[in-house]
Design a protein around this motif. Structure first.
Motif, short mmCIF file in Angstrom:
data_model
loop_
_atom_site.label_atom_id
_atom_site.label_comp_id
_atom_site.label_asym_id
_atom_site.label_seq_id
_atom_site.Cartn_x
_atom_site.Cartn_y
_atom_site.Cartn_z
N THR A 321 0.83 -1.21 0.00
CA THR A 321 0.00 0.00 0.00
C THR A 321 0.86 1.25 0.00
N GLN A 324 2.83 1.66 -3.36
CA GLN A 324 1.94 2.01 -4.46
C GLN A 324 1.48 3.46 -4.37
N LEU A 325 1.06 3.89 -3.17
CA LEU A 325 0.54 5.25 -3.01
C LEU A 325 1.66 6.29 -3.11
N GLU A 328 2.40 6.84 -6.73
CA GLU A 328 1.35 7.62 -7.39
C GLU A 328 1.33 9.07 -6.92
N ILE A 330 0.47 10.10 -3.94
CA ILE A 330 -0.52 10.33 -2.88
C ILE A 330 0.17 10.44 -1.52
N MET A 542 -0.12 11.88 3.67
CA MET A 542 -0.97 11.30 2.64
C MET A 542 -2.03 12.31 2.22
N LYS A 696 -9.74 2.59 -2.99
CA LYS A 696 -8.54 2.87 -3.77
C LYS A 696 -7.81 1.60 -4.20
#
Length: 1123
Positions: A321, A324-325, A328, A330, A542, A696
């Motif tokens: 998680t 990946q975030l 991106e 985020i 985040m 998400k």
């Protein structure tokens, strides 16, 4: 159902359990026959305290055969000492009335005493003898003979441990067998799909692995297991997945405190690796304790799927998680203000900060300070202006922060300061520091002096102005709350010590102006109670806007339903204005951030620069990313030492527990889950984040329904807190505990001596006799019965102990029925009607099917209190107090056919009652269900997987219900008259009906009326509706269809009865006027359903009939005086 006379809707009190019934359940004695009891089931409001105070300590009872609840007296020292019996509210009231009559009619009573035997009936004598025997009986410690995991060896009801309800014996052995047999595992079809009936999945909100469970956990588990067991019994593929949360801050804080108290060491003395190993050891111990407690509470978890937020799969999910975030964009690196706890040395999210409102000057305890610290004041002082003698007055609530001031702001239109804009103020204590004076519309000219000191590195509002005007960001604090090298002569001093010394220094410098009271909000760390300091820290953040919008839409669109409605409104309000989330925590226990910093040779390292950080599932992956981003550079990678906020991993709970990020059968078939049941207080901490992460990462909602239960408070309405000593361990309620043992548990905890002293004092007040043994089933039932979906719960152990008496009622009723079944009795293949049932049988089967219909609707609608009320009423008011009593005469004097039919109906009614209450009371129902003979071809191994009762239209018989209710009303009227006039025996009764249907019913059901009216009635006569009132009688108009008369001439005081009847008549007339007002209201006629209006009309008719009867009674007594 009657309606509340004050409104147009059914009374809420009609749906809950009445104090009277609960008290009667508590106070009924051994061997006493169970008679019909009118009224509603017991409410759980504070008013019950007085009603059950005595009952909670009185002898537990059996209703149908001699036998006492194997309760707190049996097997204890109290029993051996012959503990004095505490009288119930009902008994005390009865004695009071009797004493009043004795004083008023001394001579009459003396004469009556010579005619009426002084001793009680034989049943009362037997009861007293049984009680005396029970008081001297001590049960030995229970020893379970069943091997662990094997089906329990059923002992006879004659076994000393099983003669009466004994939670220890009843709850023994069943759970390990359930678990071994796999009853709690989800059942799939042969091709691996969910069953045609559907699926029902709950992932347990993971308790923190920080110690024992509390009543909040018990409440959630009782509600969740009720839903799980109910759905399992309806044939669905069910899964209740258990697990624990590593609870980063809480767990590390507890272990650090223990380490210091036991060894006078800090985590730094051990080093990170050894400290984390120590926490793991501690975790294994307490984790097992938690699981054992979950089993004791009967939770039907599938333990083969147990999860932990730091197990191998979960760690992989967290890493996936984060990477990946981050990839991106985020998750990002940001050097921003954070909520800093100097006690725990870590940052906190806004949700972990408690804002304490202060009305003005207040002294607060702060960790690390011997004396209380002053808050709630505002201090005015002057800054000298460079190059002049002019002063600029400013004010602050945190005077120590002036050491970090880097500017002063005024409003551009404030003429008082226009000439100062662009100039500089001189810092009086920090050499060579000058504060530029800036103009900004943000400043409120009317507040204070209109000039605002700016500390951008220590205040959120100043932070924004500092960025806007390019001011210097000066940090003045070390991580442990001391002044750093930027504070000049104050370096090394504690922050709140400086709060006082700097005021003295301002006075010496002639710059101090004033100090005033100032209402304000002080931010506190929820864990340590330290004062939060805003500090500049480079952290992982985040972005929340995009994900929160999607999570908001999932609720507003109805894809996720949050109950109660107030919780849904709170969710929508909060999600409409979410800030970015600080993920970093400066801890050692938790998920270490999978981020690596590139130290480039020959360049200055800036860890706030996000471009030099690289995410990686492994260090090798981060290395490859760094090489691509830094071509030609020589560097080494260093992993971030910070861990992630616990709620980051908890947010993955619904799908990571089912195997994500791997593709698994569970994830494919059981996700999304069905319901998330939890407390409303973590709606934003956890629920919102699960929705965001799930949408998400999986593209699906994590669940379709959220049910937020109330918070449990103590009996005084206070939030449960370890420091108050009012936290109740569910196991102490289940097993019982002495006051001394409660005190000793405080000493074993993690509380400081002051808190221990305070908690000990509370325990002495709240639990002067300790906590009585209640058993798991009573605990679970009480907690579900408390749940209204409304306000918080004021938990009272006395009320809970009263439910243990209800368990005994169930136990004794089943014991009676089993004893009345022939040894070779085999029930019919189904419980369907044969057509030969008596009126009483039709009535109880009607009550069974209506209860099944209503309870299924209530549980489906999450009306938990209503569901317990329904099953309580069926068990107590219908099965025990009416039908079982009615069956006694048939089983004794009926024909063989009547006896067999009564046995069949008893079996069906009892089997339905046990399966109906099983989701609430799993242990007691299994123990009793296993003692029943099975129907032909029924191979069901356990009540856990038995079929839940459902509505059967063929049993829905309102005509038989109405007819039998008439008999019950008549018998209640007879009993009431006998009690009211203190007639113990030789009762002469007359029944008069007002229509042919009622007359036919009464004539054909005389045996039932005799059975239900009690042994004190010697004769019953039926009068034609044309007959005049029999002389010498008093009347009870039981309904508009019937009245009963009791002959009292020569046995009562006439004047006293005339006075009593007159008071009743006044009350009845008031009721008539109230009913007429309701029925005459035009709004009522328009809004209320016809069936409810009919109820009110019948109520009016009954009251008018009662009015006539009372008027006639008064006339009759007046006439009796002349005879």
């Amino acid at each position: 159902m009657a309606t509340n006379a004050a409104s147009y809707n059914p009374s809420k009190e009609q749906l809950i359990l009445s104090i009277k019934d609960l008290t009667d359940a508590c106070c009924q004695k051994v061997g006493e026959e169970t008679g019909p009891v009118s009224g509603k089931p017991p409410a759980l409001s504070n008013e019950t305290k007085a009603a059950v105070a005595g009952a909670a300590k009185s002898d537990p009872t059996g209703s149908h055969v001699p036998g006492q609840d194997a309760g707190s007296k049996i097997g204890t020292a109290a029993a051996a000492d012959g503990e004095k019996k505490v009288k119930s509210e009902k008994e005390l009231e009865r004695e009071r009335k009797k004493a009043e009559k004795d004083a008023k009619f001394k001579e009459k009573k003396a004469k009556q005493a010579s005619a009426i035997p002084a001793t009680s009936s034989k049943s009362k004598e037997k009861k007293a003898a049984a009680e005396k025997k029970a008081e001297t009986e001590i049960l030995p410690a229970y020893v379970e003979e069943t091997p662990t995991g094997e089906k329990k060896i059923i002992k006879s009801f004659e076994d000393p441990q099983y003669k009466a309800y004994n939670p220890t014996a009843v709850e023994s052995a069943w759970y390990s067998w359930w678990e071994k047999e796999g009853f709690f595992k989800p059942e799939f079809t042969e091709d691996g799909k969910i069953k045609p009936e559907g699926s029902f999945v709950i992932v347990e909100p993971p308790p923190n692995v920080t110690g024992a469970l509390h009543m909040g956990h018990a409440l959630g588990n009782a509600l969740q297991d009720t839903m799980i067991r109910w759905n399992r019994m309806h044939g669905k593929t069910t899964l209740w997945l258990p697990g624990c949360d590593h609870a980063g801050i809480s767990t590390q804080s507890v272990v650090e405190n223990i380490l210091w108290r036991r060894e006078k060491k800090t985590r730094h003395d051990l080093g990170r690796t050894k400290f984390v190993d120590t926490v793991w050891d501690w975790k294994h111990d307490y984790h097992q304790r938690i699981n054992n407690a979950q089993r004791r509470m009967g939770g039907s978890f599938d333990w083969t799927r147990e999860a932990f937020t730091m197990d191998k799969n979960f760690t992989a999910a967290v890493t996936e998680t984060f990477v990946q975030l981050h990839d991106e964009g985020i998750i990002y690196r940001g050097n921003r203000l954070v909520n800093w706890c100097t006690k725990l040395n870590t940052s906190l999210s806004n949700l972990e900060v408690v804002n304490k409102e202060l009305p003005g000057r207040t002294l607060l305890d702060v960790p690390g300070y011997d004396k209380k610290v002053e808050f709630g004041i505002i201090i005015h002082f002057n800054y000298p202006i460079e190059g002049s003698d002019e002063m600029l007055e400013v004010a602050t609530t945190r005077i120590e922060t002036m050491l970090g001031d880097s500017g002063i702001a005024v409003h551009p239109n404030d003429k008082r300061y226009t000439h100062l804009v662009g100039k500089r103020a001189i810092h009086p204590f920090i050499a060579d520091r000058f504060l530029p004076i800036i103009a900004d519309d943000y400043v409120d000219m009317e507040f204070g002096t209109g000039a605002v000191k700016l500390t951008p590195a220590h205040d959120p509002n100043d932070y924004n102005l500092g960025k806007k005007h390019n001011l210097e960001f000066i940090n003045i604090l070390t991580d442990d709350g001391k002044m750093n090298e930027n504070t000049g002569p104050y370096v090394g001093q504690k922050r709140f010590d400086v709060r006082y010394t700097i005021q003295d220094d301002l006075k010496k410098a002639g710059l101090y102006v004033d100090k005033k009271d100032n209402p304000m909000t002080v931010p506190l760390c929820d864990k340590s109670k330290d004062i939060i300091e805003p500090l500049m820290k480079p952290q992982w953040w985040m972005r929340m806007t995009e994900m929160s919008n999607a999570a908001l839409k999932a609720v507003t669109s109805g894809e996720i339903k949050i109950k109660p409605e107030s919780a849904e409104k709170s969710y929508i309000r909060w999600m409409s204005g979410v800030n970015d989330w600080c993920l970093s925590r400066q801890l050692w226990w938790g998920h270490q951030a999978p981020m690596y910093f590139a130290n480039i040779y020959g360049e200055e390292a800036d860890e706030s620069d996000g471009r030099l950080w690289f995410a990686g599932r492994t260090e090798e992956e981060a290395q490859e990313k760094a090489k691509k981003a830094l071509p030609g550079k020589n560097f080494t990678l260093k992993r971030d030492e910070d861990v992630l906020d616990t709620w980051f991993s908890s947010g993955l709970w619904p799908f990571a527990t089912l195997g994500w990020p791997n593709k698994t059968h569970d994830l494919d078939t059981l996700f999304p889950t069905t319901v998330l049941e939890t407390g409303w207080d973590i709606l934003f901490f956890w629920i919102a984040r699960m929705v965001m992460f799930s949408l998400k990462l999986t593209g699906k909602v994590p669940f379709t329904e959220v049910y937020c239960h109330s918070l449990i408070r103590d009996s005084e309405g206070r939030k449960m807190s370890k420091s108050l000593g009012n936290v109740i361990d569910p196991l102490d309620v289940i097993e019982g505990i002495t006051l001394d043992s409660l005190h000793k548990k405080l000493q074993l905890g993690n509380m400081n001596p002051t808190e221990v002293e305070k908690a000990t004092k509370y325990q002495k007040t709240a639990f002067p006799d300790g906590i009585p043994q209640c058993g798991t089933d009573a605990l679970r039932f009480a907690l579900v019965a408390y749940t209204t979906g409304g306000g918080d719960i004021a938990f009272d152990v006395k009320v809970l102990h009263a439910y243990r008496k209800f368990c005994n009622k169930i136990y004794q009723a089943t014991k009676y029925v089993v004893g009345k079944l022939d040894a070779d009795f085999v029930p019919k293949k189904t419980g369907k009607l044969t057509g030969n049932e008596s009126l009483a049988e039709k009535w109880i089967l009607h009550k069974l099917t209506i209860a099944a219909k209503e309870i299924n609707e209530a549980i489906a609608d999450r009306e938990f209190m209503k569901s317990t009320s329904i099953v309580y009423q069926y068990w107590y008011n219908h099965l025990c107090d009416v039908y079982i009593e009615n069956s006694k005469a048939i089983l004794q004097d009926g024909t063989p056919e009547e006896k067999r039919s009564a046995q069949e109906t008893l079996y069906t009614a009892l089997e339905g009652a046990l399966t109906m209450i099983h989701p609430f009371m799993p242990f007691l129902t299994e123990e009793l269900w296993q003692r029943l003979p099975r129907r032909p071809d029924d191979k069901t191994p356990s009540i856990v997987v038995a079929q839940y009762p459902t509505y059967d239209a063929s049993m829905d018989d309102p005509k038989s219900e109405e007819a039998y209710e008439l008999l019950l009303s008549i018998s209640r009227g007879i009993r009431s008259l006998m009690a009211e006039y203190s007639l113990k025996d030789d009762g002469e009764v007359y029944i008069q009906t007002s229509n042919s249907t009622a007359h036919s019913t009464v004539t054909s059901q005389m045996q039932s009326i005799r059975s239900l009216s009690g042994k004190g009635v010697a004769s019953i006569f039926i009068l034609p509706n044309t007959s005049s009132r029999p002389p010498g009688c008093v009347i009870s108009t039981v309904s508009s269809a019937a009245a009963v008369f009791l002959h009292v001439k020569g046995r009562v005081d006439i004047e006293g009865e005339i006075s009593k009847a007159s008071k009743k008549l006044d009350k009845t007339k008031m009721g008539i006027e109230r009913q007429k007002k309701i029925l005459g209201d035009e709004g009522y006629k328009e809004k209320v359903a016809e069936e409810l209006q009919d109820v009110e009309k019948r109520k009016l008719a009954d009251l008018e009939a009662e009015e006539k009867g009372l008027e006639e009674t008064i006339r009759q007594f007046e006439g009796l005086k002349l005879e």
